[in-house]
Design an enzyme around this catalytic site. Structure first.
Site, PDB file in Angstrom:
ATOM      1  N   ASP A 470      49.244  15.660   2.128  1.00 43.14           N
ATOM      2  CA  ASP A 470      49.800  14.301   2.053  1.00 43.14           C
ATOM      3  C   ASP A 470      51.327  15.377   1.831  1.00 43.14           C
ATOM      4  O   ASP A 470      51.673  16.238   1.334  1.00 43.14           O
ATOM      5  CB  ASP A 470      50.162  13.786   1.066  1.00 43.14           C
ATOM      6  CG  ASP A 470      50.288  11.642   1.546  1.00 43.14           C
ATOM      7  OD1 ASP A 470      51.196  11.361   2.136  1.00 43.14           O
ATOM      8  OD2 ASP A 470      49.513  10.583   0.688  1.00 43.14           O
ATOM      9  N   ASP A 534      49.889   3.697   7.505  1.00 43.41           N
ATOM     10  CA  ASP A 534      48.998   3.372   6.137  1.00 43.41           C
ATOM     11  C   ASP A 534      48.558   2.067   6.033  1.00 43.41           C
ATOM     12  O   ASP A 534      47.790   1.346   5.222  1.00 43.41           O
ATOM     13  CB  ASP A 534      49.744   3.445   5.277  1.00 43.41           C
ATOM     14  CG  ASP A 534      49.763   5.139   3.909  1.00 43.41           C
ATOM     15  OD1 ASP A 534      49.143   5.452   4.516  1.00 43.41           O
ATOM     16  OD2 ASP A 534      50.703   4.883   3.633  1.00 43.41           O
TER      17      ASP A 534
HETATM   18  C1  DGJ Z   1      50.126   7.998   0.785  1.00 38.81           C
HETATM   19  C2  DGJ Z   1      49.494   8.004   1.779  1.00 38.81           C
HETATM   20  O1  DGJ Z   1      49.049   8.232   3.600  1.00 38.81           O
HETATM   21  C3  DGJ Z   1      47.565   7.618   1.209  1.00 38.81           C
HETATM   22  O2  DGJ Z   1      46.710   7.121   2.648  1.00 38.81           O
HETATM   23  C4  DGJ Z   1      47.472   7.710   0.287  1.00 38.81           C
HETATM   24  O3  DGJ Z   1      46.579   8.845   0.423  1.00 38.81           O
HETATM   25  C5  DGJ Z   1      48.419   7.581  -0.679  1.00 38.81           C
HETATM   26  N1  DGJ Z   1      49.529   8.532   0.027  1.00 38.81           N
HETATM   27  C6  DGJ Z   1      48.172   8.150  -2.358  1.00 38.81           C
HETATM   28  O4  DGJ Z   1      49.191   8.118  -3.202  1.00 38.81           O
END
Ligand code: DGJ
Length: 731
Positions: A470, A534
């Site tokens: 991430d 997300d």
């Molecule tokens: C952002 C990501 O896009 C999510 O899927 C998740 O992993 C969160 N961060 C976790 O902090």
């Protein structure tokens, strides 16, 4: 007479003709549709026919656009190179020194042939041209590297070397390609968190349409592709040209149309003042500019790009494991028993990869602390991750783990010990974002520490098969040792990926960045899929996935079934709509399936089984999208490469004024073959398929030509419902 310096390269359905007769930089005479085997004797005539006339109130000789537009050649648009040496040497007049052509199929006259190492840009059968030009007056050497891969994807990279004793600052160096005047419309993508890759389209006006990203990462709003096309181009029709700037830092992608008649597409890195200052002998290389052309609309364009990506040596070759990611199930609330139970349920429904998301490392009980401390939190995981990893493997599933290597929370042991290891402007920390700062990967000690921690994690837990990598903030005021640092940070991040992969060759990595803010072809050289967004709301996802798929084939795009009520929009959707939408990608689940009914789990298991049955087709076939006249209908499909079968999804986004939206055409089939069309087999009882009035579900046998030209009326679906059709050739 044969002119060896007019080069005609042909691959796939694309031709590239270069006029390399000098004395200046080569000019792209044609980039577009395949011209067929143009006789060598005709090439000079082709060049001559494309030289613009001299007009009143202009330069006294024709001005032609080269691979690097220069004022010295009469170019008054956006410059290919902007730079200087203490305010001097600001304008160049490059002269051609050498041109190497490696075209395994011939067709290059007497041009010099050189061997190039096979690489992942072209592979076997690619044509390559390397041009070297110098301007001794300003002390610079320019090398242009061009590759045309076997399906017709073009890549261009410029390298600039400082040959003088004094430093030279590069402000901008951007490869551009000419597009013919028949391209009158532009399509590009933009977006934000949870709404990535939203299309925007408009006539191509005179002037420059410039898409800049200053996020220090690719960005939620990055255009992915910038497309120019003939009037009214669509998925299935029109001629289109497109470019992609493959870079995960600040970058620019631009379309320019000049009153003088030229149109260009280009892209490169966006450099901060003082960011690239070349010392004597130093070189700067631009990101790769990818370019593709299609005479059959956006689907043809995607087909060329998908085929190119699928031919890369590092393209995933194993069936893409159905994934369960625990983020929306548990967030930071980690508990071994609960997670083991979730893994049991995951195995029951057919999941093949279980991913433990954020929250497993020291101090990470919320998003305000812990980043940087990459050891397992002993309070929450007193026996380490081993019991969970073993439990997951015991079910025959792979184990994945979330990391965010480039980031650090000020509330972390790492930051307390090394407050100077972050990117900053002199004298101040950048504005916090999700309570975090960015580790300076160009600091050798910080880099070594991070590599060591990640390596230790993967070595200590050899059961980690996959990292979800991430990157949850923009880089702002990202300086290193008082100088702008995005360029070097981006290269250092690539190096970190590369070193980890070299040490752990079986590891797969997902590129995630607050959802889909790091989706580009350079990060995809070192990762195996992207997290598109997300937002798991199926209605939003239909658009996000459709436009991400313009560049990426489905197997590289993570698509998960979210909970009934979306966590990011609050919308409520039936499982059928969510499942059909998530079917067309690297499929997964992001939902607390420990808390759902047995009946719902059985339905979910049926959807997972259906995905697995269709996966070989979905992950190798040709993607087609429909130009339906009713904006409330969205349909897309995947057709087997031999056109023996296909699967299509038809989704109703909203109600329409018209009682029925009209027939849905099924493109991409062999017009001469007959196909049986029916609702997909294995779809769980359509208890959840909401139809406004009992209608028929189609089961017909018709020729591909008929299905493409006439199509089928489908049941009148309620809004936010989808129908899945399977199509098989019967002859
Ligand atoms: C952002 C990501 O896009 C999510 O899927 C998740 O992993 C969160 N961060 C976790 O902090």
């Amino acid at each position: 007479m044969t002119d060896p310096t007019v080069i005609h390269l042909r691959r796939g359905r694309t031709s590239l003709v270069l006029d390399a007769r000098g004395p200046g930089l080569p000019r792209v005479v044609h980039w577009g549709a395949d011209l067929g085997p143009v006789p060598a004797d005709d090439l000079p005539a082709l060049v001559g026919a494309t030289v613009p006339p001299v007009v009143p109130s202009s330069f006294d000789a024709p001005t032609v656009l080269s691979l690097l537009p220069e004022a010295s050649a009469g170019w008054s648009g956006r410059p290919g190179l902007a730079g200087h040496r203490h305010g001097r040497d600001w304008s160049t007049a490059f002269r051609l020194d050498a041109i190497d052509v490696d075209d395994p199929r011939g067709d290059v006259g007497d041009a010099v042939r050189v061997a190039h190492e096979e690489d992942d840009r072209g592979g076997v059968g690619a044509a390559r041209v390397s041009v070297r030009a110098t301007d001794p007056g300003v002390g610079l050497t320019l090398t242009v590297e061009i590759t045309l891969d076997p399906v017709g994807v073009l890549t261009v990279r410029h390298r600039l070397r400082n040959d003088a004793d004094q430093p030279y600052e590069v402000r901008e160096l951007t490869p551009v390609l000419p597009v013919p005047a028949v391209a009158t419309e532009l399509l590009d993508l933009t977006g934000r968190w949870c709404r990535e890759r939203a299309p925007q389209r408009h006539p191509w006006p005179l002037g420059a349409w410039v898409r800049e990203g200053r996020h220090g990462r690719t960005g939620h709003d990055a255009t992915l592709l910038l497309v120019a096309g003939t009037t009214g181009f669509g998925f299935g029709h029109g001629e289109v040209w497109a470019v992609h700037t493959a870079w995960s830092g600040d970058h620019v992608t631009a379309a320019e149309r000049r009153p003088t008649g030229e149109s260009t597409l280009g892209g490169g890195e966006l450099l901060a003042p003082g960011e690239i200052v070349l010392g004597p002998g130093d070189e700067y290389a631009t990101p790769l500019l990818y370019a593709a052309h299609s005479s059959t609309g956006l689907d043809g364009l995607s087909d060329v790009l998908h085929t190119h990506l699928r031919a890369r040596p590092q393209h995933p070759r194993t069936p893409r494991p159905v994934t369960l990611n625990v983020w929306e199930a548990v967030y930071f609330d980690h508990d071994l028993d609960r997670l083991r139970a979730l893994a049991d349920r995951a195995a029951e429904v057919g999941v093949e990869r279980f991913v433990l998301d954020d929250g497993w490392f020291t101090g990470r009980r919320h998003d305000r602390a812990g980043l940087g401390d990459w050891q397992v939190d002993a309070d929450v995981w007193p026996t380490g991750l081993g019991p969970l990893v073993d439990h997951v493997h015991g079910h025959g599933m792979q184990f994945g783990l979330w990391v965010e290597p480039e980031m650090v929370n000020p509330d972390s042991d790492l930051f307390r010990a090394h407050p100077d290891w972050v990117l900053t402007a002199p004298g101040r920390l950048p504005l916090p974002w999700r309570h975090q700062q960015v580790l300076d990967l160009t600091n050798p000690a910080a880099y070594a520490h991070l590599l060591d921690r990640l390596d230790a994690l993967l070595t200590g837990y050899p059961g980690i098969d996959y990292l979800k990598w991430d990157h949850n903030r923009d880089l702002t005021e990202a300086g290193h040792a008082g100088r702008p640092g995005v360029h070097t940070q981006t290269l250092a991040a690539y190096r970190l990926f590369d070193e980890l992969r070299a040490r752990h060759p079986h590891l797969e990595i997902e590129s995630c960045s607050s959802g889909g803010a790091r989706v580009d072809l350079e990060i995809l050289r070192r990762t195996d899929r992207v997290w598109a967004s997300d937002c798991n709301d199926a209605l939003e996802r239909l658009s996000i996935q459709r436009w991400t798929g313009l560049l990426l084939p489905p197997e590289l795009i993570g698509t998960h079934i979210g909970p009934g009520r979306s966590h990011t929009t609050g919308r409520v959707h039936d499982l059928g709509f969510r499942a059909v939408t998530a079917l067309f990608g690297h499929h997964g689940i992001e939902w607390d399936i420990g808390a759902i009914s047995t009946a719902e789990r059985a339905e979910l298991a049926a959807w997972v089984a259906l995905h697995k049955r269709l996966r070989p087709l979905l992950h190798t076939g040709r993607v087609v999208r429909l130009d339906h006249p009713d904006p409330a209908v969205q349909a897309h499909g995947v057709v087997a490469r031999d056109r023996s079968r296909a699967v299509y999804a038809v989704s109703r986004l909203a109600t329409s004024v018209a009682q029925t939206p009209g027939p849905v055409r099924l493109p991409g089939l062999d017009p001469t073959r007959r196909y049986a069309v029916r609702p997909a087999e294995g779809v769980p009882e359509p208890a959840t398929l909401q139809i406004t009035a009992p209608g028929w579900l189609p089961a017909v046998t018709l020729a591909g030509a008929v299905l493409a030209a006439v199509g089928l009326h489908l049941p009148a679906l309620h809004p936010e419902q989808a129908l899945l059709l399977e199509v098989d050739a019967v002859d």
